[in-house]
Design an enzyme around this catalytic site. Structure first.
Site, PDB file in Angstrom:
ATOM      1  N   HIS A 168      -2.943 -11.222 -34.803  1.00 38.53           N
ATOM      2  CA  HIS A 168      -3.965 -10.297 -34.420  1.00 38.53           C
ATOM      3  C   HIS A 168      -5.317 -10.669 -35.117  1.00 38.53           C
ATOM      4  CE1 HIS A 168      -3.017  -7.418 -37.708  1.00 38.53           C
ATOM      5  NE2 HIS A 168      -4.366  -7.242 -37.721  1.00 38.53           N
ATOM      6  N   ASP A 212       3.774 -10.892 -34.961  1.00 44.03           N
ATOM      7  CA  ASP A 212       2.167 -10.687 -35.496  1.00 44.03           C
ATOM      8  C   ASP A 212       2.129 -11.925 -36.724  1.00 44.03           C
ATOM      9  OD1 ASP A 212      -0.148  -9.846 -35.364  1.00 44.03           O
ATOM     10  OD2 ASP A 212      -0.043  -8.391 -36.963  1.00 44.03           O
ATOM     11  N   GLY A 251      -9.003  -5.316 -43.019  1.00 42.57           N
ATOM     12  CA  GLY A 251      -9.507  -6.586 -43.889  1.00 42.57           C
ATOM     13  C   GLY A 251      -8.303  -7.022 -44.567  1.00 42.57           C
ATOM     14  N   ASN A 252      -7.276  -6.136 -44.781  1.00 44.99           N
ATOM     15  CA  ASN A 252      -6.190  -6.915 -45.555  1.00 44.99           C
ATOM     16  C   ASN A 252      -5.195  -7.476 -44.640  1.00 44.99           C
ATOM     17  OD1 ASN A 252      -6.218  -4.152 -48.066  1.00 44.99           O
ATOM     18  ND2 ASN A 252      -5.810  -6.095 -48.602  1.00 44.99           N
ATOM     19  N   SER A 253      -5.221  -7.362 -43.444  1.00 43.55           N
ATOM     20  CA  SER A 253      -4.503  -8.079 -42.466  1.00 43.55           C
ATOM     21  C   SER A 253      -4.211  -9.395 -42.641  1.00 43.55           C
ATOM     22  CB  SER A 253      -5.126  -7.935 -41.029  1.00 43.55           C
ATOM     23  OG  SER A 253      -4.713  -6.879 -40.462  1.00 43.55           O
ATOM     24  N   GLY A 274      21.377 -11.928 -26.214  1.00 41.30           N
ATOM     25  CA  GLY A 274      21.714 -11.753 -25.038  1.00 41.30           C
ATOM     26  C   GLY A 274      22.360 -10.426 -24.495  1.00 41.30           C
ATOM     27  N   VAL A 275      21.672  -9.308 -25.322  1.00 42.39           N
ATOM     28  CA  VAL A 275      22.024  -8.039 -24.900  1.00 42.39           C
ATOM     29  C   VAL A 275      20.913  -7.012 -24.896  1.00 42.39           C
ATOM     30  CG1 VAL A 275      24.496  -7.988 -26.008  1.00 42.39           C
ATOM     31  CG2 VAL A 275      22.584  -7.391 -27.367  1.00 42.39           C
TER      32      VAL A 275
END
Length: 516
Positions: free
Chosen positions: A128, A158, A260-262, A318-319
Site C-alpha cells: 500500500h 501487503d 509513515g511507519n508503513s 484447495g479447501v
C-alpha cells in the site's frame, strides 16, 4: 632447499587460486541468488556487533538497523484522486479509518518506509506504500535521493519489493520470525509522521494475529447471491468459491507505530529483522497501543519469488474452511472448538487428491497445532506449488495424517473465474456490482441493495471516492436490487446529476456527481 622452495611456490599457487576462486564466487553471488544467499554472504563479511542479554538497552540494535531503513516518497498522477496526496497523515487511512471515513475517500499520502535487504539495492516495503504510484523515490539515511523501480507487489500479503540503482548499501539482517516469543523486546524503526529516522520500543503482544484488513476486499467480492444463499440453506452445502488468498498472521506489538511507519522494520533486541510494519489498531489513525507487522519468514518467500519470477507463486491446499470456536454455527455439527472445519473441497485441488472431505477438521499442519486460520495460511504461504504439507485431520473421532501436494493458481482458476462472473460491470460508472446477500440485509437493516465488487481506476466511482465494498441501496432515488435495476435507474437524473445512496459499517452515505 629446492624442495622447500618448491613447497612454498606450490602453497602460494594454491592460495592464489583459492583467493581468485573465492572472489569469483563472491562476484557470482553478488550478481544473483536468493535474498537469503545475498544476506548470508553480506553478514559473513559484516557480522552484527550486537549483544542483548535481556537488558533494556537497545543502543547497539538501533545503531545497527537505522542506517538500513529508508524513507519512501511516492507521487501520483493528478487525475488519481483516490491514490494521490501529499499529507503523511493519510498513509494508513484505508487500513484503520483515519478517525472515520468522510463522504469522499481521503487521498493516500505519499510517504512511507522501507528496509534495505541487500547491498545492491533491494528494498522491502508495503504494497500500500507504492501501489498505483507513478514515481517512487527513496531517501537514504545519508540523505541521497534515488528513484526506485517496483520489482513486484503482492496485495495478498501487503508486501512489495523495490530496487534502487546503488551499491554498497547498509543491510538489515533478516532473523527468524518463528522464534519470536510473546513478551520479548522489539524495536520499530521507520519514518512516522514524515519525521526523520525514529526508533520506538515495546514488546511482542501476540503472534499470528488476523485483523481482517488484507482479506476485506476479497471477502466483499465473495458474497453469495440470493439464489446461492437459498441453495446453501436448503442443502447445507456452500457453493464453491475462489479461496481467499490473503494471508494475515501479524506479529502484534505495543511499540509505537504511526502513519509513515508503513514498510519499516520491526527488529528484535539483537538487531535482526523479524517483521515489516504494516498497520495499527486505532480509531484516530494514530498510535493507540497496538501495531501489526508481517512476519519476516513470509516476507522472505515473497521477496525471493519477486526476484526469481517477478510475481508470487502461491501454492494452494484447495479447501474452504471455517475456524472453530466455542460459538460454532448451528450447521457445523461438532463439539470441537479448535481447528479448521472444512466446509468445501475444491474440485481438482491438492486436498481432494489427498483424500480430504467436507466435514473434516484440520488440527495440525506439519505437526504444529492449528488454532485459527492464520496458523495454517502463514505456513502454507511460505511454500510453492509442488511442495508438500502434512495435515493432521480429525474425521469420525479419529486423527489421521494426509500429505497434500500444493497446486498453483490454475487449480482454482475455474472457480475464481466463475466467481468473478457474479459481478457485472457498468462501464459508465466504472464499477462492478453483485446482489447483496440476505445476511447483509439483516446486518444493515436494509430491504434491498447491490454491493460494489470492483472499481476501475480513473472512472466515475474512483474519481468521486465511491469505494469497493459499499452497499448501494438507491440510484437516482430508486431502490436497486440488481445490476439491471442500476442500469434502469441511471437515466432518471435531475439536471444530469447522478445520486447514489449507500451504507457500510461506518454509516450511510450520499454521493452526487455529473453524468459522464
Amino acid at each position: 632447499m629446492k624442495k622447500i622452495l618448491g613447497i612454498t611456490v606450490l602453497a602460494a599457487f594454491i592460495g592464489g587460486a583459492a583467493a581468485i576462486g573465492g572472489y569469483k564466487l563472491f562476484e557470482r553471488n553478488q550478481l544473483g541468488g536468493t535474498i537469503s544467499e545475498k544476506q548470508q554472504l553480506y553478514f559473513a563479511n559484516n557480522p552484527l556487533k550486537v549483544s542483548s542479554a535481556g537488558e533494556a538497552d537497545f543502543t547497539q540494535a538501533a545503531a545497527a538497523v537505522a542506517p538500513g531503513v529508508v524513507h519512501i516518497k511516492t507521487t501520483y498522477a493528478a487525475s488519481s484522486k483516490a491514490q494521490g496526496g501529499s499529507s503523511p497523515f493519510d498513509m494508513f487511512d484505508d487500513f484503520f479509518g483515519g478517525g472515520g471515513r468522510q463522504m469522499q475517500r481521503q487521498p493516500r499520502a505519499a510517504s512511507g518506509s522501507g528496509v534495505i535487504i541487500s547491498q545492491d539495492g533491494y528494498i522491502v516495503t508495503n504494497n500500500h506504500v507504492v501501489e498505483n504510484a507513478d514515481k517512487v523515490e527513496v531517501i537514504l539515511t545519508d540523505r541521497r535521493k534515488v528513484e526506485a523501480k517496483v520489482i513486484g507487489r503482492d496485495p495478498n500479503t501487503d508486501l512489495a519489493l523495490i530496487k534502487v540503482n546503488a551499491t554498497g548499501l547498509p543491510v538489515v539482517k533478516m532473523g527468524n520470525s518463528d522464534n519470536v516469543q510473546v513478551g520479548e523486546w522489539v524495536l520499530a524503526v521507520g519514518y512516522p509522521l514524515d519525521l526523520n529516522t525514529t526508533v520506538t520500543a515495546g514488546i511482542v503482544s501476540a503472534k499470528a494475529r488476523s485483523i481482517g484488513i488484507i482479506g476485506r476486499e476479497q471477502q466483499q467480492g465473495n458474497q453469495l447471491t440470493e439464489e446461492e444463499y437459498e441453495e446453501y440453506r436448503r442443502t447445507g452445502k456452500r457453493p464453491q468459491q475462489a479461496p481467499n488468498s490473503s494471508i494475515e498472521a501479524f506479529i502484534q506489538t505495543d511499540a509505537a507505530i504511526n502513519p509513515g511507519n508503513s514498510g519499516g522494520a520491526l527488529v528484535n533486541a539483537n538487531g535482526e529483522l523479524i517483521g515489516i510494519n504494516s498497520a495499527i489498531a486505532s480509531q484516530s489513525g494514530y498510535n493507540q497501543g497496538y501495531g501489526f507487522a508481517i512476519p519476516v519468514n513470509l516476507a522472505r518467500k515473497i521477496v525471493d519469488d519477486f526476484m526469481k519470477y517477478g510475481s508470487v507463486k502461491r501454492g494452494y491446499i484447495g479447501v474452504n474452511f471455517v475456524p472453530l470456536s466455542a460459538d460454532n454455527p448451528e450447521e457445523i455439527k461438532t463439539s470441537e472448538i479448535n481447528g479448521l472445519y472444512v466446509n468445501d473441497v475444491v474440485a481438482g485441488g491438492g486436498a481432494e487428491a489427498a483424500g480430504l472431505k467436507s466435514g473434516d477438521i484440520i488440527k495440525k499442519v506439519d505437526g504444529a497445532t492449528i488454532y485459527d486460520s492464520p496458523d495454517l495460511q502463514e505456513k502454507v504461504g511460505r511454500l510453492n506449488p509442488g511442495d508438500k504439507v502434512r495435515l493432521t485431520v480429525l474425521r469420525d473421532g479419529a486423527l489421521k495424517d494426509y500429505t497434500v501436494t500444493l497446486k498453483g493458481e490454475a487449480s482454482v482458476g475455474v472457480v475464481a473465474k466463475n466467481n468473478a462472473a457474479k459481478g457485472a460491470e457498468i462501464s459508465k460508472l466504472g464499477a462492478t456490482f453483485a446482489p447483496v446477500s440476505p445476511a447483509q440485509k439483516s446486518k444493515f437493516g436494509i430491504a434491498n441493495g447491490v454491493v460494489v465488487t470492483g472499481v476501475a481506476a480513473g472512472k466515475a466511482f474512483d474519481s468521486y471516492g465511491i469505494p469497493k465494498g459499499l452497499i448501494i441501496t438507491k440510484v437516482n432515488g430508486l431502490n436497486v436490487n440488481s445490476v439491471a435495476d442500476v442500469q434502469k435507474a441511471l437515466p432518471q437524473t435531475k439536471n444530469n446529476i447522478i445520486r447514489i445512496a449507500g451504507v457500510d459499517e461506518q454509516g450511510t452515505y450520499n454521493f452526487n456527481f455529473p453524468i459522464q
